[in-house]
Design a protein around this motif. Structure first.
Motif, PDB file in Angstrom:
ATOM      1  N   ASP A  41       0.819  -1.216   0.000  1.00  0.00           N
ATOM      2  CA  ASP A  41       0.000   0.000   0.000  1.00  0.00           C
ATOM      3  C   ASP A  41       0.851   1.264   0.000  1.00  0.00           C
ATOM      4  N   SER A  42       1.947   1.246   0.759  1.00  0.00           N
ATOM      5  CA  SER A  42       2.846   2.401   0.816  1.00  0.00           C
ATOM      6  C   SER A  42       4.184   1.968   1.374  1.00  0.00           C
ATOM      7  N   MET A  43       5.241   2.531   0.821  1.00  0.00           N
ATOM      8  CA  MET A  43       6.591   2.255   1.316  1.00  0.00           C
ATOM      9  C   MET A  43       7.052   3.311   2.317  1.00  0.00           C
ATOM     10  N   ALA A  44       6.154   4.246   2.634  1.00  0.00           N
ATOM     11  CA  ALA A  44       6.562   5.391   3.451  1.00  0.00           C
ATOM     12  C   ALA A  44       7.128   4.970   4.797  1.00  0.00           C
ATOM     13  N   LEU A  45       6.425   4.072   5.500  1.00  0.00           N
ATOM     14  CA  LEU A  45       6.863   3.701   6.839  1.00  0.00           C
ATOM     15  C   LEU A  45       8.195   2.966   6.820  1.00  0.00           C
ATOM     16  N   SER A  46       8.441   2.199   5.794  1.00  0.00           N
ATOM     17  CA  SER A  46       9.690   1.429   5.717  1.00  0.00           C
ATOM     18  C   SER A  46      10.908   2.315   5.529  1.00  0.00           C
ATOM     19  N   ARG A  47      10.695   3.592   5.167  1.00  0.00           N
ATOM     20  CA  ARG A  47      11.817   4.517   4.949  1.00  0.00           C
ATOM     21  C   ARG A  47      11.945   5.556   6.065  1.00  0.00           C
ATOM     22  N   MET A  48      11.279   5.328   7.168  1.00  0.00           N
ATOM     23  CA  MET A  48      11.326   6.311   8.252  1.00  0.00           C
ATOM     24  C   MET A  48      12.662   6.361   8.970  1.00  0.00           C
ATOM     25  N   TYR A  49      13.577   5.467   8.632  1.00  0.00           N
ATOM     26  CA  TYR A  49      14.929   5.594   9.174  1.00  0.00           C
ATOM     27  C   TYR A  49      15.571   6.900   8.735  1.00  0.00           C
ATOM     28  N   LEU A  50      14.991   7.529   7.705  1.00  0.00           N
ATOM     29  CA  LEU A  50      15.540   8.794   7.209  1.00  0.00           C
ATOM     30  C   LEU A  50      15.258   9.970   8.148  1.00  0.00           C
ATOM     31  N   MET A  51      14.398   9.762   9.133  1.00  0.00           N
ATOM     32  CA  MET A  51      14.189  10.831  10.114  1.00  0.00           C
ATOM     33  C   MET A  51      15.490  11.168  10.841  1.00  0.00           C
ATOM     34  N   VAL A  52      16.384  10.188  10.949  1.00  0.00           N
ATOM     35  CA  VAL A  52      17.689  10.448  11.569  1.00  0.00           C
ATOM     36  C   VAL A  52      18.464  11.468  10.740  1.00  0.00           C
ATOM     37  N   ASP A  53      18.348  11.389   9.426  1.00  0.00           N
ATOM     38  CA  ASP A  53      19.046  12.350   8.564  1.00  0.00           C
ATOM     39  C   ASP A  53      18.476  13.752   8.733  1.00  0.00           C
ATOM     40  N   PHE A  54      17.174  13.844   9.000  1.00  0.00           N
ATOM     41  CA  PHE A  54      16.599  15.146   9.317  1.00  0.00           C
ATOM     42  C   PHE A  54      17.225  15.693  10.599  1.00  0.00           C
ATOM     43  N   PHE A  55      17.396  14.816  11.609  1.00  0.00           N
ATOM     44  CA  PHE A  55      18.044  15.241  12.858  1.00  0.00           C
ATOM     45  C   PHE A  55      19.453  15.766  12.594  1.00  0.00           C
ATOM     46  N   PHE A  56      20.208  15.090  11.743  1.00  0.00           N
ATOM     47  CA  PHE A  56      21.585  15.512  11.467  1.00  0.00           C
ATOM     48  C   PHE A  56      21.606  16.899  10.829  1.00  0.00           C
ATOM     49  N   ILE A  57      20.732  17.113   9.852  1.00  0.00           N
ATOM     50  CA  ILE A  57      20.676  18.412   9.167  1.00  0.00           C
ATOM     51  C   ILE A  57      20.224  19.493  10.147  1.00  0.00           C
ATOM     52  N   LEU A  58      19.189  19.185  10.932  1.00  0.00           N
ATOM     53  CA  LEU A  58      18.703  20.130  11.933  1.00  0.00           C
ATOM     54  C   LEU A  58      19.788  20.461  12.953  1.00  0.00           C
ATOM     55  N   SER A  59      20.571  19.460  13.335  1.00  0.00           N
ATOM     56  CA  SER A  59      21.618  19.675  14.331  1.00  0.00           C
ATOM     57  C   SER A  59      22.670  20.649  13.827  1.00  0.00           C
ATOM     58  N   GLY A  60      23.128  20.480  12.586  1.00  0.00           N
ATOM     59  CA  GLY A  60      24.101  21.414  12.022  1.00  0.00           C
ATOM     60  C   GLY A  60      23.559  22.826  11.977  1.00  0.00           C
ATOM     61  N   PHE A  61      22.273  22.948  11.630  1.00  0.00           N
ATOM     62  CA  PHE A  61      21.610  24.249  11.570  1.00  0.00           C
ATOM     63  C   PHE A  61      21.580  24.903  12.955  1.00  0.00           C
ATOM     64  N   ILE A  62      21.112  24.142  13.952  1.00  0.00           N
ATOM     65  CA  ILE A  62      20.969  24.689  15.303  1.00  0.00           C
ATOM     66  C   ILE A  62      22.318  24.991  15.945  1.00  0.00           C
ATOM     67  N   MET A  63      23.322  24.143  15.682  1.00  0.00           N
ATOM     68  CA  MET A  63      24.643  24.416  16.245  1.00  0.00           C
ATOM     69  C   MET A  63      25.166  25.772  15.753  1.00  0.00           C
ATOM     70  N   CYS A  64      24.944  26.058  14.476  1.00  0.00           N
ATOM     71  CA  CYS A  64      25.371  27.359  13.946  1.00  0.00           C
ATOM     72  C   CYS A  64      24.581  28.487  14.588  1.00  0.00           C
TER      73      CYS A  64
END
Length: 396
Positions: A41-64
């Motif tokens: 029905d959808s592959m969306a949930l199977s790719r939610m490991y990518l939320m970690v990559d959002f954290f990494f990008i957000l972290s670089g942003f916030i650190m600056c």
């Protein structure tokens, strides 16, 4: 700290943490196969490991945003020490607490005769206790996850923090062409993970049934226990570049708009739904981040909601406590013979969603408690400086 609090980014962190929880609940309920949302029905949930990559990008942003001014001219020992203590106070107390809880849990489980779960415990050794304590467990020293599996990203973030002060001046001083080149290099790094590093991932013999390596799709970025530090570095630097764009109001007229954020969110969902290459999905994150940071009347009205703000405040606890809770509940069910490792009970989708919602409620309760009585007090004690709960949410 003098940095303005970017309240719109707090809920994004909380939402990403909750999606990670749902992803892991789904893996536990389905014994590695999706039950909450069928892949047909959808592959969306199977790719939610990518939320970690959002954290990494957000972290670089916030650190600056929070610490960039500290290092924009030079890195001196006093400032570096202050920064290191602040980051240690932010991540280590809860990391240590969840690690110790998991070690004790599996020790008691063994004494009670609960069989080891090879997927969860194959790398749980004295050696991996040491690497976890030193935040080295995602630095290519293991063949699988160990103890609190999700903490691999805390390991990589810590070392990104350690090099951050030395990246600020050269990256923030770049001209427009230089910034574009760094962003392109980050995405080239993502592509290199998909095509070069994923095939290099090795597994312990007990888990050799995962094909391809570690069960990753061929177009996946999901390296973690090996090469996870590269995945973090590319996202972290990308976040730093996005912050430079934010300072310069890059694309503000277009991105600072609720409709734009809605379109970006839809595009992200479709990329996840159709399981497009991970690098395509990740490309939505920087623009969503900027859209949230710029804000608008509509965006601000939604994201300043008190419940969403609290969700973001608790996000670090949500991320680190949910797996130990899953381990605990699973072992209780095995011990009481409700289920077993050889023939696990696989609930139907409706039952699975009920279980998931109840587990989320439990995770939120525990996360509130660990945030209120562990994270914040430990941070204040280590920093030797009083902070309010809202102030403590300023950093990622």
């Amino acid at each position: 700290m003098n940095a303005t609090y970017l309240s719109n980014l707090t809920p994004l962190r909380g939402i990403a943490a909750l999606l990670t929880v749902i992803y892991h609940v789904d893996l536990f309920l389905g014994n590695g196969a999706n039950v909450l949302i069928r892949m047909e029905d959808s592959m969306a949930l199977s790719r939610m490991y990518l939320m970690v990559d959002f954290f990494f990008i957000l972290s670089g942003f916030i650190m600056c945003h929070v610490y960039g001014k500290w290092f924009e001219e030079s890195v001196n020992s006093a400032t570096f020490k202050k920064f290191t203590i602040a980051r240690f106070a932010r991540v280590y107390p809860l990391h240590l607490a969840t690690l110790l809880f998991t070690i004790v849990l599996f020790y008691i489980s063994a004494q009670l005769g609960i069989p080891k779960n090879p997927v969860l415990q194959v790398e749980n050794t004295g050696y991996s206790i040491v690497t976890n304590l030193l935040l080295l467990h995602s630095m290519n020293l293991h063949h699988w996850f160990s103890w609190v599996h999700a903490s691999w990203s805390i390991s990589t973030e810590w070392w990104a923090y350690m090099i951050f002060p030395f990246l600020v001046r050269p990256l923030m001083k770049l001209n427009a062409l230089g910034r574009v080149m760094v962003v392109l290099l980050c995405f080239a790094g993502y592509v290199s993970i998909m095509f070069f590093f994923v095939p290099l991932v090795t597994l312990p013999p007990e888990l050799s049934f995962f094909v391809p390596p570690a069960g990753y799709p061929k177009d996946s970025l999901n390296v973690a226990f090996q090469f996870g530090f590269l995945r973090c570095l590319f996202g972290f630097v990308l976040g730093m570049m996005m912050y430079r764009g934010f300072e310069m109001n890059w694309g503000k007229k277009v991105l600072g708009n609720g409709y734009t954020m809605l379109i970006l969110t839809l595009g992200l969902f479709l990329s996840l739904h159709f399981a497009m290459a991970d690098v395509i999905t990740v490309s939505f994150f920087p623009f969503l981040l900027l859209s949230g940071a710029y804000g608008s009347k509509a965006i601000d009205r939604i994201f300043t909601n008190k419940a969403l703000q609290r969700l973001g405040d608790w996000s670090f606890s949500i991320y680190l406590v949910h797996q130990p809770l899953l381990y605990l509940i699973t072992n209780i069910l095995i011990y009481t013979q409700v289920t077993n490792l050889e023939a696990p009970v696989k609930p139907d989708p409706l039952t699975s969603w009920i279980i998931c919602i109840v587990f989320i409620a439990l995770t939120l309760l525990v996360s509130f408690l660990t945030y209120r009585f562990l994270e914040v007090p430990a941070r204040q004690w280590i920093n030797r400086k009083p902070k309010t709960l809202n102030d403590s949410a300023l950093t990622s």
